[in-house]
Design a protein around this motif. Structure first.
Motif, PDB file in Angstrom:
ATOM      1  N   GLN A 128       0.828  -1.201   0.000  1.00 40.55           N
ATOM      2  CA  GLN A 128       0.000   0.000   0.000  1.00 40.55           C
ATOM      3  C   GLN A 128       0.867   1.258   0.000  1.00 40.55           C
ATOM      4  OE1 GLN A 128      -2.633   0.497   3.405  1.00 40.55           O
ATOM      5  NE2 GLN A 128      -4.115   1.582   2.145  1.00 40.55           N
ATOM      6  N   ARG A 129       1.982   1.196   0.709  1.00 36.21           N
ATOM      7  CA  ARG A 129       2.884   2.352   0.759  1.00 36.21           C
ATOM      8  C   ARG A 129       3.555   2.615  -0.575  1.00 36.21           C
ATOM      9  NH1 ARG A 129       4.166   0.101   5.929  1.00 36.21           N
ATOM     10  NH2 ARG A 129       6.028  -0.926   5.080  1.00 36.21           N
ATOM     11  N   ILE A 130       3.938   1.546  -1.267  1.00 36.71           N
ATOM     12  CA  ILE A 130       4.717   1.732  -2.488  1.00 36.71           C
ATOM     13  C   ILE A 130       3.856   1.830  -3.736  1.00 36.71           C
ATOM     14  CG2 ILE A 130       5.072  -0.724  -2.971  1.00 36.71           C
ATOM     15  CD1 ILE A 130       7.861  -0.064  -3.934  1.00 36.71           C
TER      16      ILE A 130
ATOM     17  N   PHE B 232       4.306 -17.015  -0.856  1.00 37.16           N
ATOM     18  CA  PHE B 232       3.784 -15.748  -0.345  1.00 37.16           C
ATOM     19  C   PHE B 232       3.013 -16.023   0.943  1.00 37.16           C
ATOM     20  CE2 PHE B 232       4.040 -15.474  -4.974  1.00 37.16           C
ATOM     21  CZ  PHE B 232       4.813 -14.338  -5.140  1.00 37.16           C
ATOM     22  N   ARG B 233       3.576 -15.624   2.083  1.00 37.19           N
ATOM     23  CA  ARG B 233       2.966 -15.886   3.383  1.00 37.19           C
ATOM     24  C   ARG B 233       2.778 -14.574   4.131  1.00 37.19           C
ATOM     25  NH1 ARG B 233       5.965 -21.361   5.668  1.00 37.19           N
ATOM     26  NH2 ARG B 233       6.232 -22.381   3.631  1.00 37.19           N
ATOM     27  N   HIS B 234       1.632 -14.453   4.767  1.00 42.78           N
ATOM     28  CA  HIS B 234       1.349 -13.227   5.518  1.00 42.78           C
ATOM     29  C   HIS B 234       1.552 -13.462   7.008  1.00 42.78           C
ATOM     30  CE1 HIS B 234      -0.188  -9.451   6.781  1.00 42.78           C
ATOM     31  NE2 HIS B 234      -1.227  -9.975   7.406  1.00 42.78           N
ATOM     32  N   TYR B 235       2.642 -12.905   7.512  1.00 39.83           N
ATOM     33  CA  TYR B 235       2.894 -12.872   8.943  1.00 39.83           C
ATOM     34  C   TYR B 235       2.870 -11.394   9.339  1.00 39.83           C
ATOM     35  CZ  TYR B 235       4.498 -17.700   8.336  1.00 39.83           C
ATOM     36  OH  TYR B 235       4.571 -19.043   8.046  1.00 39.83           O
ATOM     37  N   PRO B 236       1.851 -10.960  10.071  1.00 36.32           N
ATOM     38  CA  PRO B 236       1.692  -9.519  10.365  1.00 36.32           C
ATOM     39  C   PRO B 236       2.934  -8.868  10.955  1.00 36.32           C
ATOM     40  CG  PRO B 236      -0.273 -10.721  11.021  1.00 36.32           C
ATOM     41  CD  PRO B 236       0.740 -11.755  10.632  1.00 36.32           C
ATOM     42  N   GLU B 237       3.680  -9.601  11.765  1.00 38.56           N
ATOM     43  CA  GLU B 237       4.863  -8.996  12.389  1.00 38.56           C
ATOM     44  C   GLU B 237       5.962  -8.677  11.382  1.00 38.56           C
ATOM     45  OE1 GLU B 237       5.237 -13.547  13.065  1.00 38.56           O
ATOM     46  OE2 GLU B 237       3.671 -12.017  12.897  1.00 38.56           O
ATOM     47  N   LEU B 238       5.880  -9.265  10.173  1.00 43.23           N
ATOM     48  CA  LEU B 238       6.874  -8.983   9.134  1.00 43.23           C
ATOM     49  C   LEU B 238       6.447  -7.843   8.222  1.00 43.23           C
ATOM     50  CD1 LEU B 238       7.922 -12.607   8.086  1.00 43.23           C
ATOM     51  CD2 LEU B 238       8.814 -11.174   9.932  1.00 43.23           C
ATOM     52  N   ASP B 239       5.249  -7.316   8.458  1.00 43.69           N
ATOM     53  CA  ASP B 239       4.712  -6.258   7.602  1.00 43.69           C
ATOM     54  C   ASP B 239       4.062  -5.171   8.447  1.00 43.69           C
ATOM     55  OD1 ASP B 239       3.878  -5.025   5.141  1.00 43.69           O
ATOM     56  OD2 ASP B 239       1.877  -5.847   5.472  1.00 43.69           O
ATOM     57  N   PRO B 240       4.865  -4.495   9.270  1.00 46.50           N
ATOM     58  CA  PRO B 240       4.293  -3.493  10.187  1.00 46.50           C
ATOM     59  C   PRO B 240       3.714  -2.282   9.454  1.00 46.50           C
ATOM     60  CG  PRO B 240       6.692  -3.394  10.216  1.00 46.50           C
ATOM     61  CD  PRO B 240       6.324  -4.593   9.398  1.00 46.50           C
TER      62      PRO B 240
END
Length: 242
Positions: A194-196, A234-242
């Motif tokens: 979203q940022r990029i 492609f894995r979603h770990y919230p702590e890796l995507d603050p």
């Protein structure tokens, strides 16, 4: 020709790059790993091939593709093989090599994406390398993610044909592959993406354009399209995507 795609079941993974090409072209193919063992498919069929002492050209690992008596392994190699047969690459050597080079760049990118959540070793569970993954993720989202995606933004902007695709004046298999990478990153790193995204209007538009193609749209809406999950690349770990 009926193609046979050999890749592990339940995950999009690297096999998805090949599926997208086959689906876009409306090719006749069997997704062996996701088939039923009662029909001679599934994981037993993959293992039987890999463990067959009579196989002359033994693939290291899935994905690999059978086309008649021919066996082709590795995503970029498979797509280079399929491209001319499915009408997903230009016929001249210079353009074909350029397309293959872009696919190899995506291969490097995918390896770095995978190594965010498994920076020490694939044989270890994520929780056994969480601290290292957290450190790797900060570098990936802060540096490598933007470097790769900005490169493809530049490729789109510099296309001498002025088209909406990466190569030449029409869709090629590398456009399908970039679509899969973008969608995978949106799943794994939604905050970073979203940022990029505002910096990548061409890349994001390409991903949307691919998703709207009739054959791809039908595939995405079907049960054949496997959802992203925490067992794939492609894995979603919230702590890796603050």
């Amino acid at each position: 020709m009926r193609y046979e795609l050999y890749y592990w079941p339940t995950i999009p993974g690297r096999g998805e790059f090949v599926r997208l090409a086959l689906e876009e072209a409306g090719a006749d193919y069997v997704d062996v790993g996701n088939g039923s063992s009662k029909e001679g498919l599934g994981v037993p069929a993959i293992n039987a091939w890999l463990e067959d002492d009579d196989v002359l050209y033994l693939p290291f690992a899935p994905p690999f593709l059978k086309a008649g008596d021919q066996v082709v392994s590795h995503v970029a190699n498979i797509l280079q093989f399929l491209g001319p047969r499915l009408g997903l690459v230009a016929q001249d050597d210079a353009t074909r090599l350029w397309t293959h080079g872009l696919q190899l760049t995506l291969t490097d990118f995918v390896a770095e994406i995978h190594d965010v959540h498994h920076p020490i070793g694939s044989s270890l569970h994520y929780r056994e390398q969480r601290a290292e993954a957290h450190r790797r993720a900060a570098i990936f989202t802060g540096e490598r993610l933007t470097r790769f995606l900005r490169y493809f933004e530049q490729v789109l902007m510099r296309n001498p044909h002025g088209s909406d695709y990466l190569v030449g004046d029409g869709l090629s298999y590398v456009d399908l592959s970039l679509f899969h990478v973008v969608r995978g990153l949106e799943y794994a790193f939604p905050n970073a993406m979203q940022r990029i995204a505002p910096e990548l209007p061409q890349v994001m538009a390409l991903a949307d354009r691919v998703a709207e193609r009739p054959n791809i749209a039908a595939y995405l809406a079907s049960s054949r399209r496997l959802p992203f999950n925490e067992n794939g690349i492609f894995r979603h770990y919230p702590e890796l995507d603050p």
